[in-house]
Design a protein around this motif. Structure first.
Motif, PDB file in Angstrom:
ATOM      1  N   SER A  76       0.832  -1.210   0.000  1.00 14.94           N
ATOM      2  CA  SER A  76       0.000   0.000   0.000  1.00 14.94           C
ATOM      3  C   SER A  76       0.866   1.260   0.000  1.00 14.94           C
ATOM      4  N   GLN A  77       2.025   1.200   0.671  1.00 16.21           N
ATOM      5  CA  GLN A  77       2.946   2.341   0.653  1.00 16.21           C
ATOM      6  C   GLN A  77       3.538   2.541  -0.745  1.00 16.21           C
ATOM      7  N   SER A 122      12.684   6.835  -1.768  1.00 19.22           N
ATOM      8  CA  SER A 122      11.894   6.050  -0.813  1.00 19.22           C
ATOM      9  C   SER A 122      11.492   4.707  -1.410  1.00 19.22           C
ATOM     10  N   LEU A 126      11.992   1.000   0.029  1.00 18.34           N
ATOM     11  CA  LEU A 126      10.783   0.222   0.286  1.00 18.34           C
ATOM     12  C   LEU A 126      10.841  -1.127  -0.430  1.00 18.34           C
ATOM     13  N   THR A 157       9.182   1.286   7.053  1.00 19.40           N
ATOM     14  CA  THR A 157       8.419   2.234   6.240  1.00 19.40           C
ATOM     15  C   THR A 157       8.832   3.672   6.530  1.00 19.40           C
ATOM     16  N   TRP A 161      10.781   6.397   3.936  1.00 24.53           N
ATOM     17  CA  TRP A 161      10.327   7.765   3.660  1.00 24.53           C
ATOM     18  C   TRP A 161      11.358   8.795   4.120  1.00 24.53           C
TER      19      TRP A 161
END
Length: 326
Positions: A76-77, A122, A126, A157, A161
């Motif tokens: 989802s990220q 990011s 990830l 996570t 970021w």
């Protein structure tokens, strides 16, 4: 990012009075011809499809309890990053083309550089976090809740970021610290740090060298972690005696491997090409691929190759159909 920082300009430009603090001009990707209007419409359609596909992925993961796991939270990220990347680039590009006003303020240019580098950086980290998740799921399935706890998932996570944002802030601030001269024309459809640096009226060799090192680290460190994770996964799969277990392990990793291949394949093609094969037009075309087209492929890959996502999608469609009949 990386390879574009390698080249040192031999001639340093002199400032042009009255232009240093003015807005920049984005030359864009399309011209006002019928063929380019069709291509522009195609790009907008793909961008809209990317936004809808990633939004649907986030919705499914949020709504379906079976998808409330660290792996799908990380996914989802990834979808959120892809949506933000498209939103950073496409609206400004479309507005410039439709209105004919191609100017962008230094602050707006800095924000585009910041968000673009933040999201790309990011995503590198990830994808490395997702590869560790797959390693634990395949090699240590019984210890998965311990080795891949929610606390660790959230830390990875936030770390992804944060590292991306630190790189984005550093590059945006450093790029805009230079004096700019000439026509302020950026031969691109969005502000990209290497393209903007070419307009600087100062010697940028040290900046380009430092940024090149930073970019190599941002790409190679996560990619090395991904290679280590999948080397261990491959060794574990080869030791499995059950054909069904091997098939399940490959199915678990295939979606993530496809996304990693798309992301790093595009990065290598863009930043590792010989200088003789680079041109501004080629860079712009490839930029469309990794900023607009790749975000469309990510949710398609996960929805087509993942039975749990397909099950969640069927369940959601069934609920929507039931509501429609009522």
């Amino acid at each position: 990012m990386c390879g574009k920082y390698q080249k040192r300009r031999q001639n340093i430009k002199t400032p042009n009075s009255g232009k240093r603090t003015g807005d920049f001009i984005l030359l864009g990707l399309f011209h006002h011809t019928e063929a380019h209007l069709f291509l522009f419409s195609m790009v907008l359609t793909i961008a809209f499809g990317s936004l809808m596909g990633n939004a649907l992925m986030i919705l499914l993961i949020h709504q379906d309890v079976r998808l409330h796991t660290p792996m799908y939270f990380l996914l989802s990220q990834l979808s959120l990053m892809d949506m933000m990347l498209i939103s950073t680039i496409v609206p400004k590009m479309a507005a410039d083309y439709l209105s004919g006003k191609k100017s962008i303020s230094p602050a707006g240019c800095g924000l585009q550089i910041f968000f673009f580098i933040t999201l790309e950086g990011s995503e590198c980290f990830l994808l490395a976090s997702m590869s560790y998740d797959r390693y634990v799921a395949v090699c240590h399935p019984l210890r998965y809740p311990v080795l891949m706890s929610w606390q660790l998932c959230l830390r990875m996570t936030v770390g992804s970021w944060s590292l991306g944002a630190a790189d984005g802030l550093m590059q945006a601030a450093a790029t805009l610290s230079f004096p700019f001269c000439g026509a302020h024309e950026i031969n691109h459809f969005f502000c990209e740090a290497p393209t903007l640096v070419r307009l600087a009226c100062a010697d940028t060799f040290v900046f380009e060298y430092v940024m090149y090192i930073c970019c190599v680290l941002m790409l190679l460190v996560p990619f090395s972690l991904i290679l280590i994770s999948y080397s261990l996964i491959l060794a574990a799969v080869l030791q499995m005696h059950s054909r069904e277990a091997r098939k399940k392990a490959f199915a678990t990793c295939s979606s993530h491997l496809s996304v990693v291949g798309l992301f790093y394949g595009a990065a290598i093609f863009i930043y590792m090409r010989p200088k003789s094969y680079r041109s501004a037009n080629h860079d712009k075309i490839v930029s469309v691929f990794y900023t607009i087209f790749t975000p469309l492929l990510n949710p398609i890959i996960y929805s087509m190759r993942n039975s749990e996502v397909k099950g969640a999608l069927r369940k959601c469609m069934g609920q929507c159909a039931a509501l429609h009949h009522k």
